[in-house]
Structures are given as structure tokens and as C-alpha cells.
Design an enzyme around this catalytic site. Structure first.
Site, mmCIF file in Angstrom:
data_model
loop_
_atom_site.group_PDB
_atom_site.id
_atom_site.type_symbol
_atom_site.label_atom_id
_atom_site.label_comp_id
_atom_site.label_asym_id
_atom_site.label_seq_id
_atom_site.Cartn_x
_atom_site.Cartn_y
_atom_site.Cartn_z
ATOM 1 C CE1 TYR A 132 58.403 6.665 -45.156
ATOM 2 C CE2 TYR A 132 60.674 7.260 -45.618
ATOM 3 C CZ TYR A 132 59.356 7.148 -46.032
ATOM 4 O OH TYR A 132 58.996 7.519 -47.295
ATOM 5 C CG ASP A 172 64.832 7.782 -52.195
ATOM 6 O OD1 ASP A 172 64.315 7.480 -51.099
ATOM 7 O OD2 ASP A 172 64.234 8.407 -53.074
HETATM 8 P P1 NAD Z 1 53.922 5.781 -60.243
HETATM 9 O O1 NAD Z 1 52.579 5.186 -59.976
HETATM 10 O O2 NAD Z 1 54.028 7.121 -60.858
HETATM 11 O O3 NAD Z 1 54.738 4.788 -61.191
HETATM 12 C C1 NAD Z 1 54.693 3.414 -61.110
HETATM 13 C C2 NAD Z 1 54.486 2.823 -62.498
HETATM 14 O O4 NAD Z 1 54.572 1.393 -62.368
HETATM 15 C C3 NAD Z 1 53.134 3.137 -63.128
HETATM 16 O O5 NAD Z 1 53.316 3.750 -64.374
HETATM 17 C C4 NAD Z 1 52.473 1.766 -63.271
HETATM 18 O O6 NAD Z 1 51.678 1.651 -64.416
HETATM 19 C C5 NAD Z 1 53.675 0.856 -63.324
HETATM 20 N N1 NAD Z 1 53.424 -0.552 -62.994
HETATM 21 C C6 NAD Z 1 52.621 -1.057 -62.046
HETATM 22 N N2 NAD Z 1 52.697 -2.397 -62.041
HETATM 23 C C7 NAD Z 1 53.577 -2.749 -63.021
HETATM 24 C C8 NAD Z 1 54.067 -3.985 -63.504
HETATM 25 N N3 NAD Z 1 53.680 -5.133 -62.967
HETATM 26 N N4 NAD Z 1 54.945 -3.971 -64.522
HETATM 27 C C9 NAD Z 1 55.346 -2.806 -65.066
HETATM 28 N N5 NAD Z 1 54.919 -1.604 -64.646
HETATM 29 C C10 NAD Z 1 54.040 -1.583 -63.638
HETATM 30 O O7 NAD Z 1 54.705 5.730 -58.859
HETATM 31 P P2 NAD Z 1 55.941 6.577 -58.327
HETATM 32 O O8 NAD Z 1 55.478 7.481 -57.273
HETATM 33 O O9 NAD Z 1 56.671 7.152 -59.458
HETATM 34 O O10 NAD Z 1 56.816 5.465 -57.614
HETATM 35 C C11 NAD Z 1 57.288 4.329 -58.284
HETATM 36 C C12 NAD Z 1 57.828 3.329 -57.289
HETATM 37 O O11 NAD Z 1 59.061 3.765 -56.753
HETATM 38 C C13 NAD Z 1 56.924 3.084 -56.084
HETATM 39 O O12 NAD Z 1 56.987 1.727 -55.716
HETATM 40 C C14 NAD Z 1 57.555 3.934 -55.026
HETATM 41 O O13 NAD Z 1 57.166 3.521 -53.737
HETATM 42 C C15 NAD Z 1 58.989 3.666 -55.333
HETATM 43 N N6 NAD Z 1 59.992 4.560 -54.740
HETATM 44 C C16 NAD Z 1 60.906 3.991 -53.936
HETATM 45 C C17 NAD Z 1 61.899 4.728 -53.370
HETATM 46 C C18 NAD Z 1 62.862 4.048 -52.434
HETATM 47 O O14 NAD Z 1 63.427 4.688 -51.608
HETATM 48 N N7 NAD Z 1 63.058 2.747 -52.519
HETATM 49 C C19 NAD Z 1 61.987 6.089 -53.661
HETATM 50 C C20 NAD Z 1 61.036 6.673 -54.481
HETATM 51 C C21 NAD Z 1 60.043 5.883 -55.034
HETATM 52 C C1 G6P Z 2 61.221 8.455 -49.822
HETATM 53 C C2 G6P Z 2 61.266 7.000 -49.510
HETATM 54 C C3 G6P Z 2 60.579 6.218 -50.584
HETATM 55 C C4 G6P Z 2 59.171 6.709 -50.781
HETATM 56 C C5 G6P Z 2 59.176 8.185 -51.074
HETATM 57 C C6 G6P Z 2 57.747 8.702 -51.044
HETATM 58 O O1 G6P Z 2 62.027 8.744 -50.910
HETATM 59 O O2 G6P Z 2 62.558 6.514 -49.347
HETATM 60 O O3 G6P Z 2 60.611 4.873 -50.264
HETATM 61 O O4 G6P Z 2 58.547 6.038 -51.850
HETATM 62 O O5 G6P Z 2 59.891 8.876 -50.095
HETATM 63 O O6 G6P Z 2 57.732 9.956 -51.571
HETATM 64 P P1 G6P Z 2 56.390 10.626 -52.084
HETATM 65 O O7 G6P Z 2 56.874 11.928 -52.560
HETATM 66 O O8 G6P Z 2 55.868 9.726 -53.194
HETATM 67 O O9 G6P Z 2 55.481 10.668 -50.936
HETATM 68 MN MN MN Z 3 62.501 4.269 -49.330
#
Ligand code: NAD
Ligand code: G6P
Ligand code: MN
Length: 443
Positions: free
Chosen positions: A264, A170
Site C-alpha cells: 500500500y 489481511d
Molecule cells: P461488501 O459491500 O460486499 O459487503 C459489506 C456489507 O456490509 C454489505 O452487504 C452491506 O450491506 C453491509 N453493511 C453496511 N453497513 C452495515 C451496517 N451498519 N450493519 C450491518 N451491515 C452493514 O464489501 P466487501 O468488499 O465484501 O468488504 C467488506 C468489508 O471488509 C469492507 O470494509 C472491506 O474494506 C473490508 N475488508 C478488509 C480487509 C482487511 O484487511 N482489513 C480485507 C478485505 C476486506
Molecule cells: C487487501 C486489504 C484490504 C482491502 C482489500 C481490497 O486485502 O488488506 O484492507 O479491503 O485488499 O481488495 P479489493 O479486492 O476489494 O480491492
Molecule cells: Mn487491509
């Protein structure tokens, strides 16, 4: 219009309510028949599931909503899986950040040693999710934004090359929103050219639909203020540490004044600043900030909704940044040919970069998936930085597959965030100890 069935994997994620609210806000564009949440942590899943059940009954009673920790129930009869899992949860993110910092090195969720550590935890779980998805819904597409996206995408490329997995971040979307504010437009008005790796790239063009180039105007602004904007409409990237990051883009632009940088890059170009000046507190990192902030807010909002039995007055907010998920799902579902920055195998998109490298470039997304757009040749400086970083990511995945200590050590040595092989080894040995439960055995 056809109605779609969706499972959100990582249903207990702090992002789940925002995404569900965003989906409800977009039902005219993307109609939903069934919405299921799936998590392997029963408590987290139930906490959000119970609250969202109330929200759905109030706002969209026609949608069949459920939440579960049973993979078969979750993945049967679904068209899309939105995946955002975090293997090891915030407890392990905290260690990813604190262990490197103890050695004077950047401690970050997706960059440097912390990102590598998280990568070696994520790969197994993501591959398992893909296999479950293909078993119960062979035609389903996974829209994956689980981090660290670069390492996860490389692992998918090698281990599940034919699976319907789309990897997306994102940050290009969020930064484009800031750019559009700077020039008084909306992201929908703009098309970009961009090249790089995930969390490691540059914009080379930002044009409106008439073809007017805004890059010079945006550059001028960023050279003074970074991506800090006057009016904030974002729902994420707002905490103080993120404000520092937006501001620091100014110094990233100074390094390469022709292009607009991904924020980043600060971890690779100014690691000493990040560790010493920006105030990385080794006892209180971003994981702590998120646990005390977003996680508390989301779970206490859920608790209030459940206690009151209604979402009125204590509603979850819409994750406005997350509309790209609907755009991506629509591109697949309705063959919209949407132009989106995605994480894909290069295959010539960057002409002077390896075909088999996972890169981040604009793609046209149709029912067959993303088709990368040619970005031509890139300059030597960026190419060298990218080659070093993509090799870190490749070695990390190879280390996971082969159980190789040597390759993981080399991956860490190659990371621009780490000063020497000695420090890399010390960090690696601490990370192995901390990740015993999650990593394959390395010999
Ligand atoms: P979070 O810890 O609140 O949520 C993650 C959830 O995944 C937890 O509830 C956990 O129990 C669950 N989980 C872990 N392993 C699992 C499995 N094998 N099967 C099913 N569920 C499982 O974390 P968050 O801060 O909400 O972030 C979630 C994910 O999204 C992270 O990987 C974060 O880095 C990612 N993220 C990516 C972007 C991006 O730009 N690509 C943006 C925002 C967040
Ligand atoms: C951005 C990135 C994600 C990352 C997030 C972390 O959205 O693209 O890949 O997971 O920031 O945000 P946080 O609020 O969890 O530090
Ligand atoms: Mn990202």
C-alpha cells in the site's frame, strides 16, 4: 472442546461465503455451535443467507444457522462478532475512487482522500455495532476488519477505549504468504518483525523457527520481481490491478532497501505513477472491477445454489487468506499466545513513536487480547512518513467527532497523496456533497 457462537456483521459481504467455508474447514480447531449472519441490507443478506443455509444443512447440519437484519436477534448469545461492513457499499466506494481522480489525485478505497471519506462513513456504524454487541452479549469480542482499518481503530481508541474490539488487516498475512512461497516455506514456519501503520509499514525480519533470517533472500527476489510469485495459491489479490501492485513493491524496496515494504505504500510514494502511468481510468476504477468480478461471481454462485437446492457442483470457494480470523479467534478463546500482526495503540512498541498513535506491529494474542511486541527505534525517514500519515488519521477522527470542516481540510492537506491546500479543498467540497447522507455536518 467448547463450541462457539458467532455472528458475522456485514453478512451480505462478498467475503462472507469464503469465510463461512473457511470456518467449516476448521471446525476441528474451532468448533461452532451457532452461526448467524447480520446485515442491514435485507436483499443482500437473504441472497447469501439462503444459499449458505443450504450449504450448512449439507456440510454441517449440527450448526444452528440463521440470518437476520434484526440486531437483537443477531447479537444475543454470541461469543464472537466477525465484522466486515462497508457503509455506503460499492456505490460509495466508486465515488471515493472517482472523485479524487477527477482532481488528478489517487482514488483508493483506504488511502488518500477516498480512505478519509470512507473513514467518516464507517466510524458511526462501527461504534453503533460495538454498542449493540455490548448490549446483547457483553462478553463478546469483535474481530473487526472493516475498513479503513487505521481510521476505524483510531475512532475505537478514542470513543470506545474499553471495548473488546480487535482490529486486524489481511495484507500482512497475504504478503507473508507470498514471501513464504518465494523461499519455499509456509507462513506457519515464519515469525516476523514489522512496524508501521495499517496499509503503511515495513518488515524488518522474517525468520524460521530455528532463527534463520530470510530477509536478504526475499529482498533479493523482491528487488527483481516485487511480490509476484511463480505459483499462485491465493484466492484474492489476483486481478490484473493487484498484479501491478505486487510488481510495484520492487520500486518501494528501492526507496528503503533495508526493509520489505507493505504494497500500500505505493499510493504515498508513487502517487503520480498510480494516477498517470498505472492507468487509473477515471471512468472504471477498482470498485467497478470488483462489482463486475467478485460481487457478480459470489452472488451468482449463491443464486445457482438456491435454484438447484444444493451446493453440489456450484460450491463457494474457501477464503484461504481468511484463516487468520480463526487463528485470532482461537487465540482469544483458547489463550494460544499466537503471534500476529495487529492494529493497536503503540504504547512504546515503537520506542521513538507516540504512545497514543495507532500502529501495526506483531503482538502476542491471549485471552486478554493483543500484547504488542517491542520493535525498538525506527529510522528517521519511516518515522517522518508515519507521523505525517498518523496525523491525517487522527485529524480525520477529530473532524468527525467535532464536526470540523477545518480539521478535515487539514487532514487532506497533510495526506502525501494531495499536492496542495487548494486541491484538498476542491476534493473536500466534492466529497461533502457526495457523502451528505453519511457524514456528520461539518462547520
Ligand atoms: P461488501 O459491500 O460486499 O459487503 C459489506 C456489507 O456490509 C454489505 O452487504 C452491506 O450491506 C453491509 N453493511 C453496511 N453497513 C452495515 C451496517 N451498519 N450493519 C450491518 N451491515 C452493514 O464489501 P466487501 O468488499 O465484501 O468488504 C467488506 C468489508 O471488509 C469492507 O470494509 C472491506 O474494506 C473490508 N475488508 C478488509 C480487509 C482487511 O484487511 N482489513 C480485507 C478485505 C476486506
Ligand atoms: C487487501 C486489504 C484490504 C482491502 C482489500 C481490497 O486485502 O488488506 O484492507 O479491503 O485488499 O481488495 P479489493 O479486492 O476489494 O480491492
Ligand atoms: Mn487491509
Amino acid at each position: 472442546m467448547k463450541k462457539f457462537s458467532i455472528v458475522i456483521a456485514g453478512g451480505g459481504s462478498t467475503y462472507t461465503p469464503g469465510i463461512v467455508m473457511m470456518l467449516l474447514d476448521n471446525l476441528d480447531r474451532f468448533p461452532i455451535k451457532t452461526l448467524k449472519l447480520y446485515d442491514n441490507d435485507e436483499e443482500r443478506q437473504a441472497a447469501l443467507g439462503k444459499a449458505l443455509d443450504i450449504v450448512l444443512k449439507e456440510k454441517a447440519p449440527d450448526i444452528e444457522f440463521s440470518y437476520t437484519t434484526d440486531p437483537e436477534e443477531a447479537f444475543t448469545n454470541v461469543d464472537f462478532c466477525f465484522a466486515h461492513i462497508r457503509t455506503g457499499k460499492y456505490k460509495m466506494r466508486e465515488l471515493d475512487e472517482k472523485i479524487p481522480l477527477k482532481h488528478g489525485v489517487v482514488g483508493q478505497e483506504t488511502c488518500g482522500p477516498g480512505g478519509i471519506a470512507y473513514g467518516l462513513r464507517s466510524i458511526g456504524d462501527i461504534i453503533e455495532l460495538i454498542d449493540i454487541m455490548e448490549k446483547y452479549s457483553p462478553d463478546c469480542w469483535m474481530l473487526n476488519y472493516s475498513n479503513p482499518a487505521a481510521i476505524v481503530a483510531e475512532a475505537c481508541r478514542i470513543l470506545r477505549p474499553n471495548s473488546r474490539v480487535l482490529n486486524i488487516c489481511d495484507m500482512p498475512v497475504g504478503t507473508l504468504r507470498r514471501m513464504s512461497q518465494i523461499i519455499g516455506k509456509t507462513p506457519e514456519d515464519l515469525d516476523v518483525r514489522y512496524f508501521g501503520l495499517n496499509h503503511f509499514g515495513w518488515w524488518t525480519s522474517v525468520k524460521d523457527k530455528e532463527g534463520h533470517e530470510y530477509l536478504p533472500e526475499i529482498r533479493d527476489y523482491v528487488s527483481k520481481h516485487g511480490y509476484l510469485t511463480q505459483i499462485e495459491v491465493d484466492t484474492q489479490h489476483m486481478d490484473q490491478s493487484w498484479q501491478e501492485t505486487h510488481k510495484k513493491a520492487k520500486d518501494l524496496l528501492a526507496v528503503e532497501p533495508r526493509f520489505l515494504p507493505n504494497t500500500y505504500l505505493k499510493y504515498y510514494l508513487y502517487p503520480d505513477y498510480v494516477v498517470k502511468v498505472e492507468g487509473s481510468d477515471p471512468d472504471y476504477t477498482r470498485a467497478n472491477e470488483v462489482m463486475d468480478g467478485r460481487e457478480k461471481e459470489v452472488f451468482s454462485a449463491a443464486k445457482t445454489i438456491v435454484e438447484k437446492g444444493t451446493s453440489e457442483g456450484s460450491e463457494f470457494s474457501i477464503g484461504s487468506h481468511a484463516t487468520f480470523i480463526v487463528d485470532l479467534a482461537r487465540a482469544i478463546a483458547f489463550n494460544t499466545h499466537e503471534r500476529m500482526v495487529m492494529i493497536v495503540e503503540n504504547n512504546g512498541a515503537i520506542a521513538n513513536f507516540d504512545d497514543n498513535a495507532v500502529v501495526e506491529v506483531p503482538c502476542i494474542v491471549s485471552s486478554d487480547g493483543p500484547e504488542p511486541l517491542s520493535q525498538g527505534n525506527i529510522p528517521e525517514f519511516e518515522r517522518a512518513l508515519m507521523y505525517q500519515q498518523v496525523t491525517v488519521e487522527k485529524l480525520a477522527v477529530q473532524a468527525y467527532i467535532e464536526g470540523s470542516y477545518q480539521k478535515l481540510w487539514q487532514a487532506l492537506i497533510l495526506s502525501k497523496t494531495i499536492p496542495s491546500a487548494k486541491v484538498a479543498k476542491e476534493i473536500l467540497d466534492d466529497l461533502i456533497e457526495a457523502n451528505k447522507e453519511y457524514w456528520p455536518e461539518l462547520t
